[in-house]
Motif scaffolding. Structure first.
Motif, PDB file in Angstrom:
ATOM      1  N   ASN A 356       0.825  -1.212   0.000  1.00  0.00           N
ATOM      2  CA  ASN A 356       0.000   0.000   0.000  1.00  0.00           C
ATOM      3  C   ASN A 356       0.855   1.257   0.000  1.00  0.00           C
ATOM      4  OD1 ASN A 356      -2.869  -0.527  -0.074  1.00  0.00           O
ATOM      5  ND2 ASN A 356      -2.610  -1.620   1.855  1.00  0.00           N
ATOM      6  N   GLN A 357       2.007   1.215   0.687  1.00  0.00           N
ATOM      7  CA  GLN A 357       2.907   2.358   0.645  1.00  0.00           C
ATOM      8  C   GLN A 357       3.404   2.608  -0.776  1.00  0.00           C
ATOM      9  OE1 GLN A 357       5.910   1.239   3.492  1.00  0.00           O
ATOM     10  NE2 GLN A 357       4.837   2.179   5.222  1.00  0.00           N
ATOM     11  N   THR A 358       3.813   1.526  -1.437  1.00  0.00           N
ATOM     12  CA  THR A 358       4.314   1.656  -2.807  1.00  0.00           C
ATOM     13  C   THR A 358       3.229   2.163  -3.740  1.00  0.00           C
ATOM     14  OG1 THR A 358       5.889  -0.150  -2.474  1.00  0.00           O
ATOM     15  CG2 THR A 358       5.341   0.406  -4.740  1.00  0.00           C
ATOM     16  N   ILE A 359       2.046   1.570  -3.644  1.00  0.00           N
ATOM     17  CA  ILE A 359       0.971   1.925  -4.579  1.00  0.00           C
ATOM     18  C   ILE A 359       0.507   3.360  -4.364  1.00  0.00           C
ATOM     19  CG2 ILE A 359      -1.260   1.350  -3.451  1.00  0.00           C
ATOM     20  CD1 ILE A 359      -1.702  -0.550  -5.868  1.00  0.00           C
ATOM     21  N   THR A 360       0.547   3.835  -3.116  1.00  0.00           N
ATOM     22  CA  THR A 360       0.160   5.224  -2.836  1.00  0.00           C
ATOM     23  C   THR A 360       1.129   6.194  -3.494  1.00  0.00           C
ATOM     24  OG1 THR A 360      -0.854   4.613  -0.714  1.00  0.00           O
ATOM     25  CG2 THR A 360      -0.223   6.918  -1.007  1.00  0.00           C
ATOM     26  N   LEU A 361       2.433   5.906  -3.400  1.00  0.00           N
ATOM     27  CA  LEU A 361       3.432   6.773  -4.018  1.00  0.00           C
ATOM     28  C   LEU A 361       3.305   6.783  -5.538  1.00  0.00           C
ATOM     29  CD1 LEU A 361       6.558   5.881  -1.837  1.00  0.00           C
ATOM     30  CD2 LEU A 361       5.309   8.048  -1.855  1.00  0.00           C
ATOM     31  N   ILE A 362       3.053   5.609  -6.137  1.00  0.00           N
ATOM     32  CA  ILE A 362       2.944   5.537  -7.592  1.00  0.00           C
ATOM     33  C   ILE A 362       1.700   6.261  -8.078  1.00  0.00           C
ATOM     34  CG2 ILE A 362       2.794   3.997  -9.579  1.00  0.00           C
ATOM     35  CD1 ILE A 362       5.485   3.961  -8.138  1.00  0.00           C
ATOM     36  N   VAL A 363       0.568   6.050  -7.403  1.00  0.00           N
ATOM     37  CA  VAL A 363      -0.671   6.727  -7.806  1.00  0.00           C
ATOM     38  C   VAL A 363      -0.517   8.236  -7.678  1.00  0.00           C
ATOM     39  CG1 VAL A 363      -3.084   7.111  -7.143  1.00  0.00           C
ATOM     40  CG2 VAL A 363      -2.199   4.779  -7.309  1.00  0.00           C
ATOM     41  N   ARG A 364       0.136   8.677  -6.608  1.00  0.00           N
ATOM     42  CA  ARG A 364       0.368  10.121  -6.449  1.00  0.00           C
ATOM     43  C   ARG A 364       1.263  10.645  -7.569  1.00  0.00           C
ATOM     44  NH1 ARG A 364       4.290  13.368  -4.616  1.00  0.00           N
ATOM     45  NH2 ARG A 364       3.686  15.373  -3.658  1.00  0.00           N
ATOM     46  N   GLY A 365       2.296   9.877  -7.917  1.00  0.00           N
ATOM     47  CA  GLY A 365       3.189  10.296  -8.995  1.00  0.00           C
ATOM     48  C   GLY A 365       2.467  10.386 -10.329  1.00  0.00           C
ATOM     49  N   ILE A 366       1.548   9.444 -10.573  1.00  0.00           N
ATOM     50  CA  ILE A 366       0.761   9.494 -11.808  1.00  0.00           C
ATOM     51  C   ILE A 366      -0.133  10.731 -11.805  1.00  0.00           C
ATOM     52  CG2 ILE A 366      -1.087   8.340 -13.082  1.00  0.00           C
ATOM     53  CD1 ILE A 366       0.117   5.666 -12.183  1.00  0.00           C
TER      54      ILE A 366
END
Length: 473
Positions: A356-366
């Motif tokens: 969830n930490q990884t996916i949150t950072l990636i979604v924010r970056g997108i």
């Protein structure tokens, strides 16, 4: 010196409590009148006080109060809001609450509420209105307003054209600043967030912008053409609203012009619209991450809430069944070493948190435009490195704890290995899931946390129990 009436969360909560107290008094008096007292509704005690209180509040505060009330009480308060303010309040409430308010109004009431709204405000409201009402509203507008409304409705919600407003001040470049100042003094008020004037030619083509600050500090005899900025940040109606938000932040904009392909001024964007867009996107992302299809009225009917939530709950049920079958494959191993049942949720839980930490950072970056498909390989390497280090450190900590509990060194080693592998899996899926959804044209945030949790649960159980079966039993 009087203390300003600040709209802080605490004072807003106080206002809500005051309205609820007045509403309770009004309902009690209304019930008594219905029991036999022969008095008009207008003379029921408490009604005038409640209506007066609502009149004192900003439309956004009234909207907050309406959203905070159950349906019956909400409609009672809504009936006491002045007709001339209905349109402003409808613009402020959430989509779900707006639906309940519109359902309580007939067509003539809706038309009366929308009459005082500008074209851009009508465009925000139009998708929720009955078609025949929209047609009647179109007939009440002049030609310019009608064209502006049609233009705003022709764009998607995430395009600049759907967000721009048409309330702006335009001037010519061949006049002096003194003339501009006299012209501005003819207005009773300037449009909200007016920090610059738009300089256009006779055909309406944008030539530059004149900052209000520049107007105030420059000698009056200067021509607009000599002091205006000829290279302002501009937007086109078809531009992505998310990119416009980033530009507003990057260049510290308060307002900016919107032009067509020929450079003709169409409207403007303001910081208010950008903040509204950010808020709506954040709310949507939060709902999508939890697997909610759309915004939900907290006091909605049971059936509406069920329909909004069932889709991702069904997916979650399927993934939970998969996880249970993974555990079922290793029933014999768990029977032989009961410690596996106590330790396997830890592996799955930590892996899910890491994912969830990884996916949150990636979604924010997108969302901010920093992450593109081309970055996938580099992000995978980086997140794999983070997962490896975290897995080794926290896996070792967990292994030591397991040794103190069970005095079984092989079990501790298996536990640490499973932790590392599951966190690597979580990192891989945390990058891949949102990028794949982006490539397929979907919302990267929609259901991402549900998917990553399902994968790390099933994967964690399989990895840990599989390693234990191979090396311990």
């Amino acid at each position: 010196m009087p203390v300003p009436n600040r709209k802080s969360p605490e004072s807003l909560q106080d206002r809500l409590e005051q309205v609820m107290d007045l509403l309770h008094q009004f309902e009690q008096a209304e019930a008594a009148a219905d029991d036999g007292a022969d008095r008009p509704l207008e003379e029921i005690p408490g009604r005038d006080e409640l209506q007066q209180k609502l009149e004192e509040l900003h439309p956004a505060d009234v909207a907050y109060i309406l959203e905070s009330l159950p349906l019956e009480e909400r409609l009672t308060v809504w009936q006491l809001v002045g007709t001339e303010r209905d349109g402003e309040v409808l613009l402020e409430v959430s989509d779900a609450v707006r639906e309940t308010l519109l359902a309580d109004m007939d067509n003539q009431e809706i038309i009366a509420a929308a009459t005082n709204l500008d074209a851009d405000e009508l465009a925000d409201l139009a998708p929720d209105l009955p078609r025949d009402v929209v047609r009647e509203l179109m007939d009440t507008l002049d030609a310019q307003q009608r064209e502006r409304l049609k233009s705003a409705l022709s764009f998607d919600d995430d395009q600049v054209g759907a967000l721009m407003d048409f309330d702006m001040v335009t001037i010519r470049d061949d006049v002096t600043l003194e003339v501009v100042s006299r012209y501005l003094r003819r207005f009773e008020t300037l449009p909200d967030h007016t920090d610059k004037l738009f300089v256009v030619d006779l055909q309406g083509v944008l030539k530059g912008v004149l900052s209000i600050k520049k107007l105030l500090v420059t000698p009056d005899d200067q021509l607009v053409a000599d002091v205006m900025a000829t290279d302002p940040v501009i937007f086109y109606p078809g531009d992505d609203a998310g990119e416009a938000v980033q530009a507003f932040e990057r260049y510290n904009l308060v307002s900016a012009p919107v032009v067509d392909s020929k450079g003709k001024l169409q409207g403007r964007l303001t910081i208010e619209q950008m903040l509204d867009y950010i808020r709506e996107e954040n709310e949507t992302d939060a709902l999508n991450a939890a697997g909610l299809v759309e915004e939900e009225d907290i006091f909605a009917s049971v059936w509406k809430s069920v329909r909004n939530r069932w889709a991702w709950l069904a997916i979650n049920l399927c993934t939970a069944l998969v996880a249970s079958r993974v555990i079922g494959l290793f029933e014999h191993s768990i029977e032989q070493l009961v410690a596996l049942a106590a330790l396997m949720p830890i592996v799955a839980g930590v892996g899910g948190n890491s994912g969830n930490q990884t996916i949150t950072l990636i979604v924010r970056g997108i969302a901010t435009g920093q992450v593109q498909m081309a970055h996938g390989e580099r992000l995978l390497r980086k997140e794999a490195g983070v997962a490896l280090i975290n897995g080794l450190v926290w896996g070792a900590v967990l292994g030591v704890i397991a040794w103190f509990l069970y005095f079984n060194i092989p079990l501790s080693i298996v536990l640490m290995s499973a932790m590392v592998l599951n966190m690597m899996l979580a990192a891989f899926m945390g990058v891949v899931i949102p990028l794949l959804r982006m490539r397929m044209g979907g919302d990267p945030a929609l259901g991402s946390s549900v998917l990553i949790t399902a994968i790390t649960d099933s994967g964690g159980f399989f990895i840990f129990l599989g390693l234990a079966t191979l090396f311990l039993l």
